[in-house]
Design a protein around this motif. Structure first.
Motif, PDB file in Angstrom:
ATOM      1  N   MET A  13       0.849  -1.197   0.000  1.00 29.34           N
ATOM      2  CA  MET A  13       0.000   0.000   0.000  1.00 29.34           C
ATOM      3  C   MET A  13       0.882   1.244   0.000  1.00 29.34           C
ATOM      4  SD  MET A  13      -3.160   0.966  -0.088  1.00 29.34           S
ATOM      5  CE  MET A  13      -3.668   2.687  -0.317  1.00 29.34           C
ATOM      6  N   ILE A  14       0.636   2.118  -0.966  1.00 35.02           N
ATOM      7  CA  ILE A  14       1.390   3.377  -1.066  1.00 35.02           C
ATOM      8  C   ILE A  14       0.506   4.493  -0.519  1.00 35.02           C
ATOM      9  CG2 ILE A  14       2.535   4.988  -2.642  1.00 35.02           C
ATOM     10  CD1 ILE A  14       2.955   2.554  -4.528  1.00 35.02           C
ATOM     11  N   THR A  15       0.849   4.973   0.657  1.00 39.59           N
ATOM     12  CA  THR A  15       0.023   5.986   1.334  1.00 39.59           C
ATOM     13  C   THR A  15       0.814   6.621   2.463  1.00 39.59           C
ATOM     14  OG1 THR A  15      -2.036   6.387   2.560  1.00 39.59           O
ATOM     15  CG2 THR A  15      -0.954   4.287   2.950  1.00 39.59           C
ATOM     16  N   ALA A  16       0.429   7.834   2.846  1.00 36.50           N
ATOM     17  CA  ALA A  16       0.953   8.459   4.065  1.00 36.50           C
ATOM     18  C   ALA A  16      -0.203   8.862   4.970  1.00 36.50           C
ATOM     19  CB  ALA A  16       1.847   9.642   3.742  1.00 36.50           C
ATOM     20  N   SER A  17      -1.343   8.191   4.780  1.00 35.61           N
ATOM     21  CA  SER A  17      -2.461   8.271   5.716  1.00 35.61           C
ATOM     22  C   SER A  17      -2.886   9.702   6.030  1.00 35.61           C
ATOM     23  CB  SER A  17      -2.078   7.504   6.995  1.00 35.61           C
ATOM     24  OG  SER A  17      -3.132   7.422   7.897  1.00 35.61           O
ATOM     25  N   GLY A  37       4.361   7.248   1.535  1.00 34.66           N
ATOM     26  CA  GLY A  37       4.935   6.123   2.257  1.00 34.66           C
ATOM     27  C   GLY A  37       4.521   4.823   1.616  1.00 34.66           C
ATOM     28  N   VAL A  38       5.026   3.737   2.166  1.00 33.57           N
ATOM     29  CA  VAL A  38       4.680   2.422   1.642  1.00 33.57           C
ATOM     30  C   VAL A  38       4.776   1.400   2.770  1.00 33.57           C
ATOM     31  CG1 VAL A  38       7.066   1.988   0.883  1.00 33.57           C
ATOM     32  CG2 VAL A  38       5.188   0.693  -0.139  1.00 33.57           C
ATOM     33  N   LYS A  39       3.829   0.469   2.780  1.00 31.55           N
ATOM     34  CA  LYS A  39       3.902  -0.606   3.765  1.00 31.55           C
ATOM     35  C   LYS A  39       3.490  -1.915   3.111  1.00 31.55           C
ATOM     36  CE  LYS A  39      -0.697   0.132   5.787  1.00 31.55           C
ATOM     37  NZ  LYS A  39      -1.449   0.293   7.028  1.00 31.55           N
ATOM     38  N   LEU A  40       4.021  -2.999   3.656  1.00 28.30           N
ATOM     39  CA  LEU A  40       3.719  -4.328   3.145  1.00 28.30           C
ATOM     40  C   LEU A  40       2.643  -4.982   4.012  1.00 28.30           C
ATOM     41  CD1 LEU A  40       6.842  -3.746   2.311  1.00 28.30           C
ATOM     42  CD2 LEU A  40       6.816  -6.155   1.685  1.00 28.30           C
TER      43      LEU A  40
END
Length: 553
Positions: free
Chosen positions: A68-72, A80-83
């Motif tokens: 997910m590519i996001t910085a909320s 940002g990016v998280k797995l």
């Protein structure tokens, strides 16, 4: 590459890697929110995350991994990016350091770092790799997706682009893909499947209840806007939405003077809703990627009243406890609540009198893991991020239990429908909206009656910029400082001077600031306590001056 099974396409990776060089002066750290910084400097990180996600998939026998590519709730310039792991949960903690190591490897050493990582984690490269990815509405998202896709191509992974969508939908998709065709099947692996699953459960849960009045939703000018609009089409008149701050096209609008974080930190409604909100009318705010939720209303005196994550947790937990009792399952299904030190003291007292409550360090991964220890675990951070987890044994019990009375049968149906309504993979603002509305409909509560369950202690959160946040170490779920030595004793002494005084200090996980939380019986005392403790931190660490809000000056 001795000790590595399968083939690593080194020349291919090297060729693509040259298109996404890492700047030497930049250092990246994978934390609870993944990698998060200015979007324009994340190109190399996204390329390497593509490779990492593929390797994670290979390590787990070809299960689909999410990205997910996001910085909320952050400003629009951030990204940002998280797995996301196969069950829709956050990346395994042990891999966070691997992510940081690969992201920070100098360009000329990246392949060596990659080979070393594959060897030490014993990844079989002959296994397939599958990755599903999505992004929010940030301008940098499009180019970062291309960098990610280059990473997937470089290592030969199969990619599925879920487009522009919310973080919770991406988590849902990961779990739905990986459980497809099994007895744990979570739902159809599409946005449509997500909407259908939730809206059908919602309709069943509110069937026979009085018509629900329209709900005002502040969409933070983010990806929650188009998704809420689609959801409203599935819900129809069952729950009408009035969407505000739904502009995803104007530069700089995202999370600007709107959204869940703005409402929580300023404790006032978005300016765009002033004059719109009528006395007692329910309203709520999502954050930029729609995984946080804040409810609020204007009371009879014209004052803004916030219904935050603590208020949501108490409403939901008490409702589930009642349903479990009515279903005749109180002896076999134990409901518990997980909070952090930021939870309001009044909410902890209210909940502790009714069911078990655990306090854990800040961060979704800590809350989620602790909630899994209960048959039904309710967790909400005060910032509005949270969900409800039903253990596998509990889900089985709810499906197979034979009710002995019509009342038990009804309660059992409600519980089974709740398991379909709630997004159990991650905090999901829209799923949580439907959950709150179900409870309000069943209890026949207005926002005013919901708020009257208990009274929040006034509280204040401030931050101090410090040269080195690592000088501040905590224990007891971040409620007490270990270092700097002696500072905790001074805070304890200060708290004793205020009625209901409580304060704690913790370092930020992402920036060089120290956060100070304080609460007391009176608003003026909570403010004063927060700034006096912040002053101690400032003196101890040589921090930057704290900007006090006007109401405290």
């Amino acid at each position: 590459m001795s000790g590595i099974r399968g083939h690593l396409p080194k020349e291919q990776i090297e060729a693509y890697s040259e298109l996404h060089p890492k700047a030497r002066h930049l250092l990246f750290s994978y934390g609870t929110a993944g990698f998060r910084t200015l979007g324009v400097v994340l190109d190399s990180v996204l390329f390497r995350v593509g490779i990492l996600a593929a390797l994670r998939s290979k390590k787990l026998d070809g299960k689909t991994i999410g990205v997910m590519i996001t910085a909320s709730h952050n400003p629009e310039d951030d990204n940002g990016v998280k797995l996301v792991d196969p069950r829709g949960e956050m990346l395994e903690v042990a891999w966070e350091q691997h992510a940081s190591t690969l992201a920070n490897a100098p360009n000329e050493e990246f392949l060596d770092a990659l080979e070393n990582f594959i060897r030490t984690t014993r990844i079989d490269l002959s296994k397939p790799a599958r990755v599903v990815y999505a992004r929010d509405t940030r301008p940098t998202g499009e180019s970062l997706v291309k960098a990610l896709e280059d990473g997937l191509k470089a290592i030969g992974a199969e990619g599925r682009d879920a487009g522009i969508t919310t973080t919770p939908i991406l988590h849902y998709l990961v779990k739905a893909i990986n459980t497809k065709g099994t007895k744990e099947e979570y739902g159809e692996d599409s946005e449509d499947g997500y909407f259908q699953k939730m809206s059908e459960a919602f309709r069943k849960l509110v069937s026979g209840r009085p018509r629900i009045q329209p709900l005002i939703i502040d969409c933070a000018n983010g990806v929650g806007a188009p998704i809420a609009k689609k959801l409203s089409q599935y819900l129809g008149e069952t729950l009408p939405f009035a969407l505000y701050n739904a502009d995803t096209a104007t530069p700089g609008a995202l999370n600007n003077n709107c959204g869940a974080d703005y409402v929580k930190t300023t404790q006032r409604p978005p300016p765009s809703l002033i004059g719109v909100l009528q006395q007692g009318q329910r309203a709520c705010s999502l954050d930029g990627d729609a995984d946080r939720l804040m409810y609020y209303f204007i009371d009879e005196r014209g004052y803004f009243t916030l219904l935050d994550g603590d208020k949501i947790a108490t409403l939901v937990a008490a409702f589930i406890v009642d349903l479990v009792k009515l279903a005749g399952l109180a002896e076999s299904i134990k409901v518990g609540v997980v909070q952090t030190a930021y939870a309001n003291g009044s909410s902890t007292k209210y909940l502790s009198e009714r069911l078990p409550v655990r306090c854990v360090p800040t961060g979704v991964k800590h809350l989620h893991h602790a909630a899994e220890q209960f048959n039904v675990g309710v967790y909400f951070e005060a910032n509005g991020h949270g969900t409800v987890l039903f253990s596998p044994s509990t889900l089985e019990k709810l499906e197979t239990h034979e009710p002995s009375t019509p009342a038990q049968s009804t309660a059992l149906k409600h519980l089974n429908n709740l398991t379909q309504l709630i997004n159990q993979t991650v905090g999901d603002a829209l799923s949580d909206v439907l959950l709150v509305e179900v409870v309000l409909a069943h209890k026949a509560y207005s926002a005013i009656e919901w708020n009257s369950l208990y009274s929040d202690l006034p509280n204040r959160l401030v931050k101090v910029h410090v040269p080195n946040r690592n000088a501040f170490k905590t224990e007891d779920a971040e409620r007490r400082l270990v270092t700097p030595y002696g500072l905790q004793a001074k805070i304890d002494d200060l708290c004793k001077r205020y009625d209901g005084g409580r304060s704690f200090v913790r370092p930020s996980g992402t920036e060089d600031v120290v956060r100070v939380y304080a609460e007391a019986v009176l608003r003026s005392q909570a403010d004063e306590l927060a700034y006096r403790v912040a002053g101690m931190v400032y003196d101890e660490a040589g921090g930057e001056a704290i900007r006090r809000p006007k109401e405290f000056m």
